[in-house]
Design a protein around this motif. Structure first.
Motif, PDB file in Angstrom:
ATOM      1  N   UNK A 317      41.803  55.407  35.365  1.00 33.08           N
ATOM      2  CA  UNK A 317      40.941  55.457  36.546  1.00 33.08           C
ATOM      3  C   UNK A 317      40.496  54.069  36.967  1.00 33.08           C
ATOM      4  N   UNK A 318      40.044  54.007  38.199  1.00 33.93           N
ATOM      5  CA  UNK A 318      39.841  52.725  38.856  1.00 33.93           C
ATOM      6  C   UNK A 318      38.469  52.129  38.671  1.00 33.93           C
ATOM      7  N   UNK A 319      38.397  50.825  38.764  1.00 30.97           N
ATOM      8  CA  UNK A 319      37.129  50.110  38.825  1.00 30.97           C
ATOM      9  C   UNK A 319      37.440  48.700  39.306  1.00 30.97           C
ATOM     10  N   UNK A 320      36.484  48.121  40.070  1.00 32.25           N
ATOM     11  CA  UNK A 320      36.722  46.757  40.569  1.00 32.25           C
ATOM     12  C   UNK A 320      36.004  45.759  39.666  1.00 32.25           C
ATOM     13  N   UNK A 321      36.298  45.848  38.386  1.00 31.21           N
ATOM     14  CA  UNK A 321      35.487  45.066  37.450  1.00 31.21           C
ATOM     15  C   UNK A 321      36.247  43.955  36.734  1.00 31.21           C
ATOM     16  N   UNK A 322      37.424  43.614  37.210  1.00 36.91           N
ATOM     17  CA  UNK A 322      38.148  42.463  36.628  1.00 36.91           C
ATOM     18  C   UNK A 322      38.024  41.218  37.505  1.00 36.91           C
ATOM     19  N   UNK A 323      37.153  41.276  38.510  1.00 34.23           N
ATOM     20  CA  UNK A 323      37.034  40.126  39.409  1.00 34.23           C
ATOM     21  C   UNK A 323      36.589  38.885  38.639  1.00 34.23           C
ATOM     22  N   UNK A 324      35.588  39.054  37.794  1.00 34.68           N
ATOM     23  CA  UNK A 324      35.085  37.878  37.078  1.00 34.68           C
ATOM     24  C   UNK A 324      36.136  37.226  36.206  1.00 34.68           C
ATOM     25  N   UNK A 325      36.860  38.034  35.439  1.00 39.47           N
ATOM     26  CA  UNK A 325      37.849  37.404  34.557  1.00 39.47           C
ATOM     27  C   UNK A 325      38.978  36.787  35.379  1.00 39.47           C
ATOM     28  N   UNK A 326      39.322  37.415  36.500  1.00 39.29           N
ATOM     29  CA  UNK A 326      40.404  36.863  37.321  1.00 39.29           C
ATOM     30  C   UNK A 326      39.997  35.547  37.974  1.00 39.29           C
ATOM     31  N   UNK A 327      38.763  35.501  38.450  1.00 39.91           N
ATOM     32  CA  UNK A 327      38.320  34.295  39.166  1.00 39.91           C
ATOM     33  C   UNK A 327      37.784  33.249  38.196  1.00 39.91           C
ATOM     34  N   UNK A 328      37.015  33.713  37.218  1.00 35.54           N
ATOM     35  CA  UNK A 328      36.273  32.763  36.367  1.00 35.54           C
ATOM     36  C   UNK A 328      36.750  32.759  34.914  1.00 35.54           C
ATOM     37  N   UNK A 329      37.796  33.507  34.617  1.00 31.37           N
ATOM     38  CA  UNK A 329      38.162  33.718  33.214  1.00 31.37           C
ATOM     39  C   UNK A 329      38.996  32.635  32.563  1.00 31.37           C
ATOM     40  N   UNK A 330      39.386  31.611  33.309  1.00 30.95           N
ATOM     41  CA  UNK A 330      40.211  30.568  32.697  1.00 30.95           C
ATOM     42  C   UNK A 330      39.311  29.470  32.138  1.00 30.95           C
ATOM     43  N   UNK A 331      39.739  28.893  31.016  1.00 30.60           N
ATOM     44  CA  UNK A 331      38.944  27.804  30.453  1.00 30.60           C
ATOM     45  C   UNK A 331      39.216  26.514  31.227  1.00 30.60           C
ATOM     46  N   UNK A 332      38.245  25.642  31.209  1.00 28.79           N
ATOM     47  CA  UNK A 332      38.390  24.378  31.928  1.00 28.79           C
ATOM     48  C   UNK A 332      38.213  24.572  33.419  1.00 28.79           C
ATOM     49  N   UNK A 333      38.284  23.493  34.166  1.00 27.94           N
ATOM     50  CA  UNK A 333      38.266  23.586  35.627  1.00 27.94           C
ATOM     51  C   UNK A 333      39.694  23.881  36.057  1.00 27.94           C
ATOM     52  N   UNK A 334      39.941  25.137  36.362  1.00 21.97           N
ATOM     53  CA  UNK A 334      41.324  25.583  36.546  1.00 21.97           C
ATOM     54  C   UNK A 334      41.507  26.268  37.885  1.00 21.97           C
ATOM     55  N   UNK A 335      41.678  25.497  38.953  1.00 21.41           N
ATOM     56  CA  UNK A 335      41.832  26.116  40.282  1.00 21.41           C
ATOM     57  C   UNK A 335      43.102  26.953  40.359  1.00 21.41           C
ATOM     58  N   UNK A 336      42.937  28.167  40.810  1.00 17.99           N
ATOM     59  CA  UNK A 336      44.077  29.050  40.990  1.00 17.99           C
ATOM     60  C   UNK A 336      43.714  30.010  42.120  1.00 17.99           C
TER      61      UNK A 336
END
Lengths: 577, 167, 277
Positions: A317-336
């Motif tokens: 089932x659905x949830x829009x709860x991976x936004x944080x890890x997708x946007x902010x989940x990389x270590x370091x300053x990692x523009x993507x």
């Protein structure tokens, strides 16, 4: 800006219930296809018990003469093959006194979640009918009943049944159409409004969000994929695997997500356009190596078909709860880049666009799809043909002595030498490096490369694709992904001409486009953010990165229950008054 | 050891000088990388000397025209005898110890040719091996004399007050 | 794809300008030398070769070659190398790294790389220690070895990479010693030429954290028996030897995993027919 289309013409929602191999999914899919051939739009979603085999299952089909983004507020026609464990679907199965409930099991008492709403109850004796007509199957009779009640041409349904049963031989086909005939006979006695007349034979597509995503990526040029199975993303891989082979590509099943992300990094380093598809847990495992792709400037597409989290959560089932890890989940300053489709057909567009972005900027792109349209099957308008011009910049004749793989160009994008190219040899490195790729921990090199990697992503021209904007009212709703459909439907109900409301659905989640959003909000006096996340991840992201010009209200709640149009419409009416 | 012809012997002699020169260059680079430039300079000098030996060999006996692959070489050690084994290096390597390693290399080269001379199946091969052995004996004496001029290394030359760096 | 050149390339042509920063005495210098020698013998040009690594002292190796290279994250060299080789079968792909990178954090990939049998050569410089982080025990460290992180030793039985590789399906297994660069070069060449997944475990002492291992030079010896094509026999030998047997220990005949690239008989547009209701 698109004008809001007319108030959706009468839609009809059908539910089919059954357990232990009753075959409701097959019946419902044939129903959907028949409606598609007859010129209707539609949407089919599924809900299951936890069993791999034999569990209780519910298929929901909404049909309309206008595009369908979400299931109807309530079920108009329910066909239950049996009532085993129907309580499981509480919260999904919305019955009212207007619902026509057909029970295939005479004498069996419907559960409270159905009977409690006092619907009209009709019984059809599936067992007796299939016994007296040897070889007929109950689900095909049920299909006949439902299709008959909706007024779909029996020929169309028969064609589909025959196509489905061709491999099983003439007898099976004859039994199939006999069952449909029985069902249509039963439907004659039912008091149910058939579907309104359709547009006729406009060519439409039947496609799931996951298929659309796979197809979009392929149209974008993806020819190499590696992945580890995970619900609800696996269908992307299953769709791609045989088709990539036919198209001169390859999909490899990896030992885990750590391997799959690194395999596609290897493939992209070798020159291929690549993807992997996963869900939240897999994305978490991949995050270190997505950082590597940022540092080494490797283009790749990761499709995250979101499901309920954290941990194993709710895979189906659905949830829009991976936004944080997708946007902010990389270590370091990692523009993507993080993108999100907002409908089934938009899965195609966004996957193709995301591949284009990845290749053009030599950057990882995470596309946040979700289970609700990933695994839903829709009848949609044939998506437009489109092609993006820019591709990966490649160094074709580098001069060995001065080739700089990571040259700090004005755009931040530097031509990439593909292995095999004489003179282009370089080391793609996760260590910070100089412009030639030599490891360096120097201050100037770090600053220069950080700047380069940020510039190419921030300065890129994303054009109009960054968001979908509908309506021009002074009250703006900002949303994203699968919440867009319910919001759109709700707006069509309470503001059919787009005079009070304005929908802004972000397709580009990151990097943030504050200037564009400010422009889109021009003239707005109020903002409401709607999302399916307990912790309001999208709202937090907007507040942190978008510099909202005015106060914004929030309506956020977790999954797994999908938003419905009536729920949002009520919320908006309340908000506007 | 089964060197039975002059061409093979010559190929070995060339390889020995060539590899010694390359090894000294390599070791010099290692020393410079750890800021031990004194030994870096020393190895650079030794590399030049070995390169001269290689050139001289070509002058006197012609170039090696037999192409041997790695496994065709019949050394009396894991590597070509005149090359200092890489495993002998230390970032704090002091001068006397470095020259002792160089001396050991010359000794291995000498031993290689002496043994060849002893085992030679014919006079021509024996004579050439003996000639090369005599050259190496000269090198041994030169390095020994060089060593005599050097002060003893400090006793705890390999000790470092600082711990290794973690990267 | 191999291009014959009029003037044959030498080991030097495969070395980069960059000078290694390994500790003087480190076995990895010799391994680098052996690899460049072997590459010169392959006849493949540097741009047709890719050297892939993870993290660790030995994983710095790609930058010291003049080939294409990828210095990725810790433990993931093998899947990256496999992805590259599978998407570009024309390239010669080598993965290189250490015992911690390959057998600990990358352990699962090691198993599946052996099993998958992509045509790669995997060179492990085993020094039985984590050098880059200042000397912690690795999967191959002896149990009693004392260190700050495991005072008194780990008490754990060391990992046995070669027998595990055999059990998992590696197609070529060899052991070598860094102090023997000529044989190492020969083994690397054999491994490259052998189709499928080839593992060469090179005992490469860490002079900084395990200086006692300089004596490996005295312990290594060529395997007393010839190479075998019998996997079970190879496994038994490797299990019972002293760990210092060098040479080719197993040469298998599994066909490499390389799904064929069909000529593109269909473009994406050809799949649209499937989407008709």
């Amino acid at each position: 800006m698109k004008e809001i289309s007319e108030f959706q013409r009468k839609a009809c929602t059908i539910a089919m219930l059954g357990s232990g191999g009753a075959g409701v999914m097959t019946a419902a899919e044939i129903l959907l296809r028949a409606a598609g051939r007859a010129g209707y739009y539609g949407l089919m979603t599924k809900s299951f018990g936890p069993q791999i085999r034999g569990g209780e299952a519910a298929a929901f089909v909404t049909l309309s003469t206008a595009p369908v983004d979400i299931q109807g507020d309530q079920v108009d026609l329910l066909f239950a093959m049996d009532w085993q464990n129907t309580e499981r679907f509480a919260g999904e199965l919305h019955i009212s006194s207007d619902t026509l409930v057909i029970s295939g099991l005479p004498g069996a008492e419907p559960p409270a979640i159905v009977a409690g709403h006092q619907p009209t109850l009709v019984e059809v004796n599936l067992k007796a009918m299939t016994r007296s007509h040897k070889g007929t199957r109950p689900n095909m009779v049920a299909l006949g009943v439902v299709a008959g009640a909706l007024g779909l041409a029996q020929e169309t349904v028969n064609d589909l049944v025959n196509e489905r049963l061709t491999a099983k031989g003439e007898d099976a086909m004859a039994h199939g159409t006999a069952a449909i005939e029985l069902g249509y006979g039963e439907a004659e006695d039912l008091d149910f409004d058939p579907l309104p007349a359709s547009d006729g034979d406009t060519p439409r597509w039947i496609i799931s969000g996951n298929q659309a995503a796979g197809y979009g990526a392929m149209r974008g040029g993806v020819r190499f994929a590696a992945a580890y199975p995970i619900t609800p993303a696996t269908e992307i891989l299953e769709w791609l695997a045989p088709r990539l082979q036919k198209a001169g590509g390859l999909l490899v099943q990896a030992e885990d997500e750590l391997a799959s992300i690194n395999m596609i990094i290897g493939g992209a380093f070798g020159g291929a356009a690549v993807l992997t598809a996963t869900s939240g847990p897999g994305l978490a495992l991949m995050s270190e190596s997505i950082g590597l792709a940022v540092a080494a400037e490797i283009p790749l597409l990761v499709i995250d078909v979101m499901r309920g989290g954290p941990s194993t959560g709710i895979p189906t089932k659905s949830e829009q709860s991976d936004l944080n890890i997708a946007v902010y989940g990389l270590h370091g300053d990692a523009p993507h880049v993080v993108t999100a489709p907002n409908s089934i057909p938009d899965c195609l567009f966004t996957a193709q666009w995301s591949t284009h972005l990845a290749e053009s900027m030599q950057v990882p792109v995470i596309m946040l799809s979700d289970q609700s349209f990933g695994q839903a099957l829709g009848i949609v308008d044939r998506p437009a043909e489109l092609a993006f011009a820019t591709r990966r910049q490649v160094a074709t004749t580098p001069a060995a002595a001065d080739y700089q793989r990571y040259a700090a160009t004005l755009s931040g994008v530097s031509p990439m030498a593909i292995p095999g190219t004489p003179g282009g040899q370089y080391i793609a490195d996760g260590l910070e490096h100089t412009e030639t790729g030599t490891p360096s921990s120097g201050v100037a090199d770090h600053n220069k490369q950080l700047e380069k990697r940020l510039t190419k992503v921030v300065d890129f021209d994303y054009g109009n694709h960054w968001a979908e904007i509908e309506g021009s009212g002074p009250a703006a709703i900002i949303t994203w992904g699968s919440t867009t459909g319910p919001v759109r439907q709700a707006m069509q109900r309470i503001d059919p001409h787009g005079e009070r409301l304005r929908l802004i659905s972000l397709r580009l989640i990151s990097p943030a486009q504050p200037d564009r959003l400010a422009k889109a909000l021009a003239g707005c006096g109020r903002i409401m953010v709607i999302e399916q996340s307990q912790m309001a991840q999208f709202f937090g992201h907007l507040k942190a990165q978008f510099d909202l010009p005015i106060h914004a209200d929030l309506y956020a709640r977790p999954g797994p229950q999908p938003f419905r149009a009536d729920e949002i419409a009520a919320k908006l009416e309340d908000w506007l008054s | 050891m089964t060197i039975t012809d002059v061409a093979t012997l010559l190929a070995h002699a060339h390889a020995m000088e060539q590899e010694a020169a390359e090894r000294y260059e390599e070791l010099a680079a290692q020393m410079y990388a750890v800021n031990n430039s004194k030994i870096g300079d020393l190895f650079t000098k030794l590399a030049e000397i070995e390169a001269k030996h290689a050139a001289q060999l070509s002058l006197e006996h012609g170039a090696a025209n037999l192409a041997l692959t790695a496994s065709d070489y019949k050394w009396n050690s894991l590597e070509s005898p005149e090359a200092i084994p890489i495993g002998e290096m230390h970032y704090l390597l002091p001068e006397r110890r470095a020259m002792t390693l160089a001396l050991a290399a010359e000794h291995r080269a000498l031993a290689f040719y002496e043994r060849l001379a002893d085992d030679a199946p014919n006079e021509k091969l024996r004579a050439m091996a003996a000639e090369f052995a005599a050259d190496e004996a000269t090198h041994v004496r030169i390095v020994q004399a060089w060593l005599l001029r050097l002060e003893a290394d400090v006793e705890n030359w390999h000790e470092d007050m600082d711990p290794p760096v973690s990267l | 794809m191999s291009t014959e050149t009029a003037c044959p390339l030498t080991a030097r042509d495969y070395k980069s300008e960059l000078k290694p920063v390994w500790c003087p005495g480190c076995g990895d210098f010799s391994v680098l030398m052996a690899i460049t020698k072997a590459l010169a013998e392959t006849g493949r040009r540097p741009e047709e070769i890719a050297v892939i690594s993870g993290i660790g002292c030995s994983s710095r190796l790609p930058a010291y070659t003049n080939c294409y290279g990828f210095h990725g994250v810790h433990g993931r060299a093998l899947p990256l190398a496999a992805g590259l080789k599978l998407s570009r079968p024309d390239l010669l792909v080598i993965a290189a790294g250490g015992d911690g990178d390959g057998y600990s954090i990358g352990g699962n990939h090691f198993l599946h790389a052996c099993r998958r049998n992509v045509d790669l050569t995997y060179i492990v410089m085993d020094n039985q220690v984590y050098g880059m982080t200042k000397g912690q025990p690795s999967p191959t460290t002896p149990p009693e070895w004392d260190s700050a992180l495991a005072p008194g030793g780990t008490g754990l039985r060391p990992f046995h990479p070669l027998v595990i590789a055999l059990a998992a399906g590696a197609n070529f297994v060899a052991r070598s010693f860094s102090g023997d660069p000529a044989n190492t070069a020969q083994l690397v060449l054999e491994a490259i030429r052998h189709p499928g997944f080839s593992l060469i475990e090179i005992l490469s002492p860490c002079v900084t954290f395990r200086p006692e291992d300089r004596n490996w030079a005295k312990r290594v010896h060529p395997a007393a028996v010839d190479e075998t094509q019998d996997r079970a026999r190879a496994a038994r030998r490797v299990l019972t030897d002293d760990g210092f047997n060098t040479g080719i220990l197993f040469r298998g005949d599994r066909p490499p995993y390389q799904p064929p690239y069909n000529p593109a008989e269909a473009g994406p547009v050809d799949f649209e027919v499937e989407f008709r209701p």
